[in-house]
Enzyme design. Structure first.
Site, PDB file in Angstrom:
ATOM      1  N   GLY A  95       0.840  -1.190   0.000  1.00 11.90           N
ATOM      2  CA  GLY A  95       0.000   0.000   0.000  1.00 11.90           C
ATOM      3  C   GLY A  95       0.875   1.239   0.000  1.00 11.90           C
ATOM      4  O   GLY A  95       2.055   1.167   0.331  1.00 11.90           O
ATOM      5  N   CYS A 122       5.239  -6.281   1.806  1.00 14.19           N
ATOM      6  CA  CYS A 122       5.649  -4.871   1.709  1.00 14.19           C
ATOM      7  C   CYS A 122       4.993  -4.035   2.815  1.00 14.19           C
ATOM      8  O   CYS A 122       5.276  -4.232   3.986  1.00 14.19           O
ATOM      9  CB  CYS A 122       5.348  -4.354   0.298  1.00 14.19           C
ATOM     10  SG  CYS A 122       6.224  -2.833  -0.083  1.00 14.19           S
ATOM     11  N   TYR A 123       4.073  -3.132   2.458  1.00 19.73           N
ATOM     12  CA  TYR A 123       3.410  -2.349   3.512  1.00 19.73           C
ATOM     13  C   TYR A 123       2.723  -3.286   4.511  1.00 19.73           C
ATOM     14  O   TYR A 123       2.676  -3.006   5.717  1.00 19.73           O
ATOM     15  CB  TYR A 123       2.393  -1.390   2.878  1.00 19.73           C
ATOM     16  CG  TYR A 123       1.590  -0.598   3.899  1.00 19.73           C
ATOM     17  CD1 TYR A 123       2.148   0.485   4.557  1.00 19.73           C
ATOM     18  CD2 TYR A 123       0.273  -0.955   4.206  1.00 19.73           C
ATOM     19  CE1 TYR A 123       1.429   1.201   5.505  1.00 19.73           C
ATOM     20  CE2 TYR A 123      -0.459  -0.242   5.148  1.00 19.73           C
ATOM     21  CZ  TYR A 123       0.126   0.831   5.802  1.00 19.73           C
ATOM     22  OH  TYR A 123      -0.607   1.536   6.740  1.00 19.73           O
ATOM     23  N   HIS A 209       7.698  -8.314  -3.368  1.00 23.66           N
ATOM     24  CA  HIS A 209       6.384  -8.662  -3.927  1.00 23.66           C
ATOM     25  C   HIS A 209       6.422 -10.035  -4.614  1.00 23.66           C
ATOM     26  O   HIS A 209       6.918 -10.130  -5.735  1.00 23.66           O
ATOM     27  CB  HIS A 209       5.949  -7.589  -4.930  1.00 23.66           C
ATOM     28  CG  HIS A 209       5.590  -6.307  -4.269  1.00 23.66           C
ATOM     29  ND1 HIS A 209       4.315  -6.004  -3.856  1.00 23.66           N
ATOM     30  CD2 HIS A 209       6.355  -5.249  -3.893  1.00 23.66           C
ATOM     31  CE1 HIS A 209       4.297  -4.816  -3.272  1.00 23.66           C
ATOM     32  NE2 HIS A 209       5.530  -4.337  -3.278  1.00 23.66           N
ATOM     33  N   GLU A 211       3.903 -11.577  -5.792  1.00 21.81           N
ATOM     34  CA  GLU A 211       2.805 -11.699  -6.762  1.00 21.81           C
ATOM     35  C   GLU A 211       3.178 -11.256  -8.165  1.00 21.81           C
ATOM     36  O   GLU A 211       2.504 -11.596  -9.127  1.00 21.81           O
ATOM     37  CB  GLU A 211       1.575 -10.911  -6.272  1.00 21.81           C
ATOM     38  CG  GLU A 211       1.697  -9.392  -6.285  1.00 21.81           C
ATOM     39  CD  GLU A 211       2.382  -8.800  -5.046  1.00 21.81           C
ATOM     40  OE1 GLU A 211       3.099  -9.547  -4.350  1.00 21.81           O
ATOM     41  OE2 GLU A 211       2.221  -7.593  -4.780  1.00 21.81           O
ATOM     42  N   ASP A 267     -19.014 -14.647 -21.128  1.00 17.80           N
ATOM     43  CA  ASP A 267     -19.565 -14.507 -19.778  1.00 17.80           C
ATOM     44  C   ASP A 267     -21.040 -14.896 -19.714  1.00 17.80           C
ATOM     45  O   ASP A 267     -21.451 -15.672 -18.857  1.00 17.80           O
ATOM     46  CB  ASP A 267     -19.378 -13.076 -19.256  1.00 17.80           C
ATOM     47  CG  ASP A 267     -17.928 -12.641 -19.285  1.00 17.80           C
ATOM     48  OD1 ASP A 267     -17.059 -13.531 -19.378  1.00 17.80           O
ATOM     49  OD2 ASP A 267     -17.667 -11.426 -19.219  1.00 17.80           O
ATOM     50  N   LYS A 409     -11.826 -13.984 -15.354  1.00 21.37           N
ATOM     51  CA  LYS A 409     -12.182 -14.387 -16.714  1.00 21.37           C
ATOM     52  C   LYS A 409     -11.682 -15.788 -17.098  1.00 21.37           C
ATOM     53  O   LYS A 409     -12.420 -16.581 -17.669  1.00 21.37           O
ATOM     54  CB  LYS A 409     -11.596 -13.369 -17.681  1.00 21.37           C
ATOM     55  CG  LYS A 409     -12.002 -13.579 -19.107  1.00 21.37           C
ATOM     56  CD  LYS A 409     -13.442 -13.225 -19.273  1.00 21.37           C
ATOM     57  CE  LYS A 409     -13.764 -12.851 -20.690  1.00 21.37           C
ATOM     58  NZ  LYS A 409     -14.886 -11.919 -20.733  1.00 21.37           N
TER      59      LYS A 409
END
Ligand code: XMP
Length: 553
Positions: A95, A122-123, A209, A211, A267, A409
């Site tokens: 963040g 991180c944050y 990070h 991710e 969808d 998706k």
């Protein structure tokens, strides 16, 4: 496409559905859509607590790629909502704040009182440090970009099976200068003496990070957290999702009737197929052909749903109505608005003919749900009207049913495949609700539609032959309102200019023009000027988004 049957592959994207108009219609009519509760979970889940990071949704996607269900929730979400997901652990996101800022976002006591494992990124790591009694300070050196993390403790489960040193991606200004009591260092980098820390209760902080793709072993680290620390086994699969959803839809619908607007997009198609699996003929699909579809598109959609999937489907050919309304209209926003309004009218008329209908099914996806609540999105400037269709709405009395509300998706695509839908439909490139109308610059006429359909068919055909269809986010033709001089045989021509657009993208928010091979472009161009009447020039659009958009209008 390996492993599609049993694992969710996740990428972002946003195929906006025409049926979204109906949600707006409903909201405008003063009726709030029923917000479904998170699916009741037998399944394991890990909740991402969002402290305002641009990567929070990405963390959620990565967790799901590890076959563990995950939702992202703002840091101040009430515990009742968080606990309804029955989490087995938490991930605190990064963040932009500093823990010492006035009003800096922190985690609620209930999260800590749950005694569940937490991974602070991180944050998120700084939040843990601060709240457990350590000290965070503005770093002497900021650390952005690649760094080498060296493990400093042996046998940390979070780094199990990883080399002693590996590359990570850093992006922080503040740093931990004193760990909280009970924590030990697990890793350091050149600029951070405490780049990873943990205690004996599964509370772990990492300054980098995991991710992002720039941390090559990031997924292994997340997996270690999920499987070794949170004790997950990985039961988030398309098969399990279908079983759960079918039971839930049956319960929700009872003996009621459901309608669903089919657009031909993935969808709404998967929504319909899933509901059909649950309640069969209690579902009626309405397919409105607005006359702005591509060559053979209406027939193919009907065939797939009626013949292959054996669904009740009402096909309305409303071409005349739509083209009538578009007559003389050249303004792009006006085109979108008129098409949206007309769609609602046609749909409502058809729905009314069915008698009592209890539910309206929609293909809303998780990114739409998240995006609709973030502050940035509330404030985001309107570039084009997508969902925001003005005008009309009469009161509709359905309840909403949105079985894909928690899916990304690619998860939707894998559910579609697991339901037996044809690959062609599941892997279709996005196509906008207003269809070819926003790819014809200027007035939309039958004649121009015919020209564009023919050119678009050639683009698609050649792209598919070159095996590039799946790689591209979208590839299509635009009929411009420019005419130019040409020569054919010994004759001067004055024909239309067709533009070709092919883009790569992750999520349609940004896009880059595709570097198509020259030979392919040559074939497309050659075929268009030879096979499509009144066209004597073809250009290739080499603009990215931003500053351009994907569609021309
Ligand atoms: P732009 O042109 O804004 O498009 O870069 C981003 C993505 O959204 C699609 N698009 C739409 N989809 N209704 C839709 O269902 C719309 O009105 C609409 N307008 C654009 C576009 O094809 C691209 O994938």
């Amino acid at each position: 496409m390996e492993g599609k049957e049993d694992s969710f592959r996740v990428t972002t994207s946003d195929d906006l559905e025409v049926s979204t108009y109906l949600e707006i219609a409903k909201q405008k009519a003063g009726e709030q859509p029923i917000v479904e509760k998170s699916p009741e979970l037998e399944r394991e889940a890990v909740v991402v607590i969002d402290f305002g990071s641009q990567y929070s949704m990405l963390i959620t996607r990565r967790v799901r790629e590890c076959n563990v269900y995950s939702e992202v929730l703002p840091y101040d979400t009430p515990w009742q909502r968080i606990s309804s997901i029955k989490p087995k652990g938490f991930i605190f996101s990064g963040g932009p704040a500093s823990v010492y800022d006035a009003g800096a976002p922190l985690a609620s006591a209930s999260i800590y009182e749950s005694h569940l494992p937490i991974l602070g990124i991180c944050y998120g790591m700084q939040v843990l440090t601060h709240q457990f009694g350590g000290r965070v300070a503005i770093g002497t050196k900021h650390e952005y970009g690649h760094a080498i993390l060296h493990q400093s403790a042996e046998g940390s489960p979070i780094f199990a099976d990883l080399p002693l040193s590996f590359t990570v991606w850093m992006s922080h200004g503040d740093e931990i200068i004193e760990m909280p009591p009970g924590f030990t260092t697990m890793g350091y980098t050149e600029n951070s003496t405490i780049a990873a820390m943990g205690n004996d209760h599964g509370i772990i902080g990492i300054q980098f990070h995991p991710e992002v793709a720039h941390t090559p072993q990031g997924k292994e680290i997340l997996k270690n957290f999920l499987y070794r620390i949170c004790d997950c086994t990985g039961n988030w699969t398309p098969g399990n999702f279908i079983t759960e959803s079918v039971a839930k839809i049956k319960e929700q619908v009872g003996d009621g009737r459901v309608i669903c607007a089919l657009s031909g997009g993935v969808d709404s198609a998967v929504t319909a197929a899933l509901i059909h699996r649950a309640i069969g003929d209690q579902l009626t699909c309405i397919f409105v052909n607005n006359g702005l579809l591509r060559k053979e598109e209406a027939e193919r959609t009907i065939n797939t749903f009626q013949r292959n999937l054996k669904m009740n489907i009402i096909h309305i050919d409303a071409t005349d109505r739509f083209l009538q309304r578009l007559m003389g209209v050249t303004d792009p926003e006006m085109k979108r608005r008129l098409i949206g309004e007309e769609f609602i009218r046609v749909f409502e008329e058809e729905a009314a003919k069915l008698g009592r209908v209890d539910f309206l099914a929609q293909g809303t996806l998780y990114p739409d749900v998240i995006e609709s609540v973030t502050p940035e999105n509330r404030a985001a400037a309107k570039i084009k009207t997508h969902h925001n269709v003005g005008g009309l709405p009469t009161k509709m009395t359905f309840s909403l049913i949105e079985p894909l509300r928690y899916l990304f998706k690619d998860e939707v695509r894998n559910v579609g495949l697991a339901l037996g839908m044809p690959e062609e439909m599941v892997w279709r490139q996005p196509f906008p609700g207003p269809g070819l109308a926003i790819r014809i610059i200027g007035e939309v006429t039958r004649d121009k539609l015919e020209i564009l359909r023919a050119a678009d068919w050639i683009v698609m055909d050649e792209i598919k032959n070159a095996n590039l269809y799946a790689e591209l986010w979208q590839s299509f033709a635009i009929l411009t309102d420019t005419r130019s001089v040409g020569v054919m045989g010994d004759h001067r021509t004055y024909g239309y200019l067709i533009a070709i657009r092919a883009v790569t993208s992750e999520d349609a928010m940004t896009a880059d023009w595709a570097r198509l091979p020259y030979d392919l472009l040559a074939r497309i161009s050659n075929r268009i000027v030879n096979e499509v009447r009144d066209v004597n020039r073809v250009v290739y659009d080499i603009s990215s988004k931003p500053p351009s958009t994907i569609e021309w209008e």
